[in-house]
Design a protein around this motif. Structure first.
Motif, PDB file in Angstrom:
ATOM      1  N   ARG A 166       0.842  -1.211   0.000  1.00 38.89           N
ATOM      2  CA  ARG A 166       0.000   0.000   0.000  1.00 38.89           C
ATOM      3  C   ARG A 166       0.871   1.253   0.000  1.00 38.89           C
ATOM      4  O   ARG A 166       0.571   2.230   0.700  1.00 38.89           O
ATOM      5  CB  ARG A 166      -0.955  -0.018   1.191  1.00 38.89           C
ATOM      6  N   SER A 167       1.988   1.198  -0.734  1.00 36.33           N
ATOM      7  CA  SER A 167       2.866   2.377  -0.798  1.00 36.33           C
ATOM      8  C   SER A 167       2.235   3.442  -1.696  1.00 36.33           C
ATOM      9  O   SER A 167       1.390   3.143  -2.552  1.00 36.33           O
ATOM     10  CB  SER A 167       4.240   1.997  -1.342  1.00 36.33           C
ATOM     11  N   ASN A 168       2.688   4.678  -1.489  1.00 37.26           N
ATOM     12  CA  ASN A 168       2.183   5.791  -2.310  1.00 37.26           C
ATOM     13  C   ASN A 168       2.618   5.662  -3.760  1.00 37.26           C
ATOM     14  O   ASN A 168       1.952   6.166  -4.659  1.00 37.26           O
ATOM     15  CB  ASN A 168       2.721   7.122  -1.772  1.00 37.26           C
ATOM     16  N   HIS A 189      -1.735  -6.004   3.005  1.00 32.82           N
ATOM     17  CA  HIS A 189      -0.521  -5.391   3.563  1.00 32.82           C
ATOM     18  C   HIS A 189       0.016  -6.270   4.679  1.00 32.82           C
ATOM     19  O   HIS A 189      -0.465  -7.401   4.863  1.00 32.82           O
ATOM     20  CB  HIS A 189      -0.843  -3.971   4.045  1.00 32.82           C
ATOM     21  N   SER A 190       0.954  -5.742   5.441  1.00 31.16           N
ATOM     22  CA  SER A 190       1.627  -6.589   6.436  1.00 31.16           C
ATOM     23  C   SER A 190       0.713  -7.014   7.581  1.00 31.16           C
ATOM     24  O   SER A 190       1.027  -7.948   8.304  1.00 31.16           O
ATOM     25  CB  SER A 190       2.866  -5.876   6.981  1.00 31.16           C
ATOM     26  N   ARG A 191      -0.420  -6.336   7.746  1.00 29.25           N
ATOM     27  CA  ARG A 191      -1.344  -6.707   8.832  1.00 29.25           C
ATOM     28  C   ARG A 191      -2.535  -7.518   8.325  1.00 29.25           C
ATOM     29  O   ARG A 191      -3.472  -7.769   9.081  1.00 29.25           O
ATOM     30  CB  ARG A 191      -1.864  -5.450   9.526  1.00 29.25           C
ATOM     31  N   MET A 266       9.152  -1.169 -17.982  1.00 27.55           N
ATOM     32  CA  MET A 266       7.935  -0.408 -18.288  1.00 27.55           C
ATOM     33  C   MET A 266       7.852   0.877 -17.467  1.00 27.55           C
ATOM     34  O   MET A 266       7.333   1.891 -17.922  1.00 27.55           O
ATOM     35  CB  MET A 266       6.688  -1.272 -18.040  1.00 27.55           C
ATOM     36  N   THR A 267       8.380   0.823 -16.248  1.00 27.25           N
ATOM     37  CA  THR A 267       8.397   2.022 -15.403  1.00 27.25           C
ATOM     38  C   THR A 267       9.215   3.116 -16.095  1.00 27.25           C
ATOM     39  O   THR A 267       8.790   4.276 -16.183  1.00 27.25           O
ATOM     40  CB  THR A 267       9.019   1.681 -14.026  1.00 27.25           C
ATOM     41  N   ILE A 268      10.369   2.737 -16.601  1.00 25.29           N
ATOM     42  CA  ILE A 268      11.245   3.723 -17.248  1.00 25.29           C
ATOM     43  C   ILE A 268      10.615   4.227 -18.547  1.00 25.29           C
ATOM     44  O   ILE A 268      10.654   5.422 -18.852  1.00 25.29           O
ATOM     45  CB  ILE A 268      12.646   3.110 -17.490  1.00 25.29           C
TER      46      ILE A 268
HETATM   47  P1  NAP Z   1       7.318  -0.078   0.385  1.00 27.13           P
HETATM   48  O1  NAP Z   1       7.045   1.386   0.383  1.00 27.13           O
HETATM   49  O2  NAP Z   1       8.365  -0.633   1.287  1.00 27.13           O
HETATM   50  O3  NAP Z   1       5.942  -0.819   0.692  1.00 27.13           O
HETATM   51  C1  NAP Z   1       5.898  -2.180   0.884  1.00 27.13           C
HETATM   52  C2  NAP Z   1       4.483  -2.615   1.148  1.00 27.13           C
HETATM   53  O4  NAP Z   1       4.493  -4.032   1.283  1.00 27.13           O
HETATM   54  C3  NAP Z   1       3.894  -2.040   2.424  1.00 27.13           C
HETATM   55  O5  NAP Z   1       2.590  -1.599   2.188  1.00 27.13           O
HETATM   56  C4  NAP Z   1       3.923  -3.208   3.392  1.00 27.13           C
HETATM   57  O6  NAP Z   1       2.840  -3.254   4.283  1.00 27.13           O
HETATM   58  C5  NAP Z   1       3.799  -4.385   2.437  1.00 27.13           C
HETATM   59  N1  NAP Z   1       4.397  -5.573   3.025  1.00 27.13           N
HETATM   60  C6  NAP Z   1       5.649  -5.710   3.507  1.00 27.13           C
HETATM   61  N2  NAP Z   1       5.828  -6.944   4.001  1.00 27.13           N
HETATM   62  C7  NAP Z   1       4.657  -7.584   3.848  1.00 27.13           C
HETATM   63  C8  NAP Z   1       4.200  -8.891   4.177  1.00 27.13           C
HETATM   64  N3  NAP Z   1       4.992  -9.763   4.788  1.00 27.13           N
HETATM   65  N4  NAP Z   1       2.945  -9.220   3.866  1.00 27.13           N
HETATM   66  C9  NAP Z   1       2.130  -8.337   3.255  1.00 27.13           C
HETATM   67  N5  NAP Z   1       2.495  -7.091   2.915  1.00 27.13           N
HETATM   68  C10 NAP Z   1       3.761  -6.719   3.215  1.00 27.13           C
HETATM   69  O7  NAP Z   1       7.705  -0.614  -1.045  1.00 27.13           O
HETATM   70  P2  NAP Z   1       7.393  -0.045  -2.535  1.00 27.13           P
HETATM   71  O8  NAP Z   1       8.123   1.218  -2.728  1.00 27.13           O
HETATM   72  O9  NAP Z   1       5.953  -0.121  -2.835  1.00 27.13           O
HETATM   73  O10 NAP Z   1       8.150  -1.168  -3.379  1.00 27.13           O
HETATM   74  C11 NAP Z   1       7.794  -2.530  -3.309  1.00 27.13           C
HETATM   75  C12 NAP Z   1       8.759  -3.344  -4.155  1.00 27.13           C
HETATM   76  O11 NAP Z   1       8.637  -2.924  -5.501  1.00 27.13           O
HETATM   77  C13 NAP Z   1      10.241  -3.151  -3.815  1.00 27.13           C
HETATM   78  O12 NAP Z   1      10.925  -4.368  -4.086  1.00 27.13           O
HETATM   79  C14 NAP Z   1      10.709  -2.103  -4.793  1.00 27.13           C
HETATM   80  O13 NAP Z   1      12.087  -2.188  -5.069  1.00 27.13           O
HETATM   81  C15 NAP Z   1       9.890  -2.492  -5.991  1.00 27.13           C
HETATM   82  N6  NAP Z   1       9.648  -1.397  -6.946  1.00 27.13           N
HETATM   83  C16 NAP Z   1       9.846  -1.707  -8.252  1.00 27.13           C
HETATM   84  C17 NAP Z   1       9.573  -0.783  -9.222  1.00 27.13           C
HETATM   85  C18 NAP Z   1       9.770  -1.171 -10.639  1.00 27.13           C
HETATM   86  O14 NAP Z   1       9.749  -0.321 -11.495  1.00 27.13           O
HETATM   87  N7  NAP Z   1       9.911  -2.444 -10.942  1.00 27.13           N
HETATM   88  C19 NAP Z   1       9.119   0.495  -8.878  1.00 27.13           C
HETATM   89  C20 NAP Z   1       8.905   0.780  -7.520  1.00 27.13           C
HETATM   90  C21 NAP Z   1       9.155  -0.190  -6.566  1.00 27.13           C
HETATM   91  P3  NAP Z   1       2.611  -2.162   5.446  1.00 27.13           P
HETATM   92  O15 NAP Z   1       2.052  -0.963   4.748  1.00 27.13           O
HETATM   93  O16 NAP Z   1       1.642  -2.812   6.362  1.00 27.13           O
HETATM   94  O17 NAP Z   1       3.959  -1.913   6.064  1.00 27.13           O
END
Ligand code: NAP
Length: 285
Positions: A166-168, A189-191, A266-268
């Motif tokens: 649930r990241s921004n 999410h983690s909860r 695709m992000t880039i």
């Molecule tokens: P983030 O801000 O760290 O958010 C992670 C989310 O995952 C949080 O909402 C967290 O829950 C949830 N989470 C963590 N552990 C969990 C578990 N055990 N069970 C269920 N939910 C869990 O990460 P992000 O920025 O969204 O990035 C996520 C991943 O995508 C990373 O590996 C990042 O490198 C990758 N990413 C890739 C791209 C791309 O272009 N490919 C772009 C952006 C990000 P809570 O909210 O409860 O803490």
């Protein structure tokens, strides 16, 4: 066997089409779009992302300026640099590579970017516009995911979509885009209690948590569409891997994205598209 959506191939196609378009811009508008990327410090992952962005810009014909600043730059100096880029008529897009050092308030920095140059789509007014279904610059990763689903011929309307995370920057906006495409969306999410039971119900499962190979075969329903956003190092091999155990889930999913070569490219590519869109908006198109 699952159908694999190659973000690398789709990106190559989209970039080639964009390059042909951008090649006509000098004659039409007097110049090409210009993306300014600010890199603070030398975090290896950030350096690699910024290098990837510069490479993509070169492929598309977008002018890219990478501005490097030391990790101890003050917040005030960084805001001053953004103000200069905001005022520069020949800069169409501004991207501040995240994360920033702890002494700098990221929210303040993002909000300082002129919304018309916010190619990441992170500015609070762009976020508000997304949630109000107003025209806006979409964040690149969610935008790229929707393009991949479209390319794979996945009909989203009426489907059960589960987003883990649930990241921004990923989880929330991709959930909103899936909702706008008429999926019935659950954000986990983690909860979340009994996560496997929730994810097994998904027709479309988007995983953005940042934990290597977290999603195992027992968490995926037969024939689900699985989009893996994670970028991690496999603790065993040291190689790049996603949040999904690809080897285990491939075969159970109907469609799956690989890591690397899936959502990342695709992000880039969507960043390049956003830069072109900001440029064209400035040109009154
Ligand atoms: P983030 O801000 O760290 O958010 C992670 C989310 O995952 C949080 O909402 C967290 O829950 C949830 N989470 C963590 N552990 C969990 C578990 N055990 N069970 C269920 N939910 C869990 O990460 P992000 O920025 O969204 O990035 C996520 C991943 O995508 C990373 O590996 C990042 O490198 C990758 N990413 C890739 C791209 C791309 O272009 N490919 C772009 C952006 C990000 P809570 O909210 O409860 O803490």
């Amino acid at each position: 066997m699952s159908k694999i959506i190659s973000g690398k191939e789709l990106s190559a196609e989209l970039k080639a089409a964009m390059a042909a378009r951008v090649a006509e811009f000098p004659a039409k508008y007097g110049r090409v779009p210009h993306l300014a990327v600010i890199l603070v410090g030398d975090n290896p992952a950030s350096v690699s992302y910024v290098t990837g962005k510069a490479k993509a810009a070169a492929e598309v014909g977008i002018r890219n300026t990478t501005i490097r600043r030391p990790a101890d730059i003050s917040e005030e100096e960084l805001l001053g640099l953004i103000a200069e880029l905001n005022a520069d008529d020949e800069v169409d897009g501004i991207l501040v590579q995240l994360p920033l050092p702890k002494h700098i308030d990221e929210d303040k920095v993002i909000a300082a970017i002129d919304i018309r140059k916010d190619v990441d789509g992170f500015h609070p007014l762009n976020v508000a516009a997304l949630w109000q279904k107003q025209p806006c610059t979409l964040p690149c990763t969610p935008k790229g995911i929707m393009k991949m689903l479209e390319r794979a011929g996945v009909a989203v309307a009426g489907k059960k979509a589960v987003v883990i995370g649930r990241s921004n920057i990923v989880g929330l906006p991709v959930a909103k885009l899936l909702l706008d495409a008429n999926a019935t969306v659950t954000i986990a999410h983690s909860r979340t209690a009994d996560l496997p039971a929730v994810t097994r119900e998904a027709d479309i499962l988007v995983v953005a948590i940042g934990r290597p190979k977290f999603v195992t075969a027992d968490m995926v329903g037969d024939g689900a569409v699985v989009i893996d956003v994670g970028v991690n190092r496999d603790p065993e091999t040291g190689k790049l891997c996603g949040d999904v155990d690809f080897a285990a889930v491939e075969g159970k999913a109907s469609v799956i994205t690989p890591v690397p070569g899936g959502v990342g490219p695709m992000t880039i590519t969507c960043l390049m598209e956003n830069t072109v869109e900001c440029f064209l908006a400035k040109m009154g198109e």
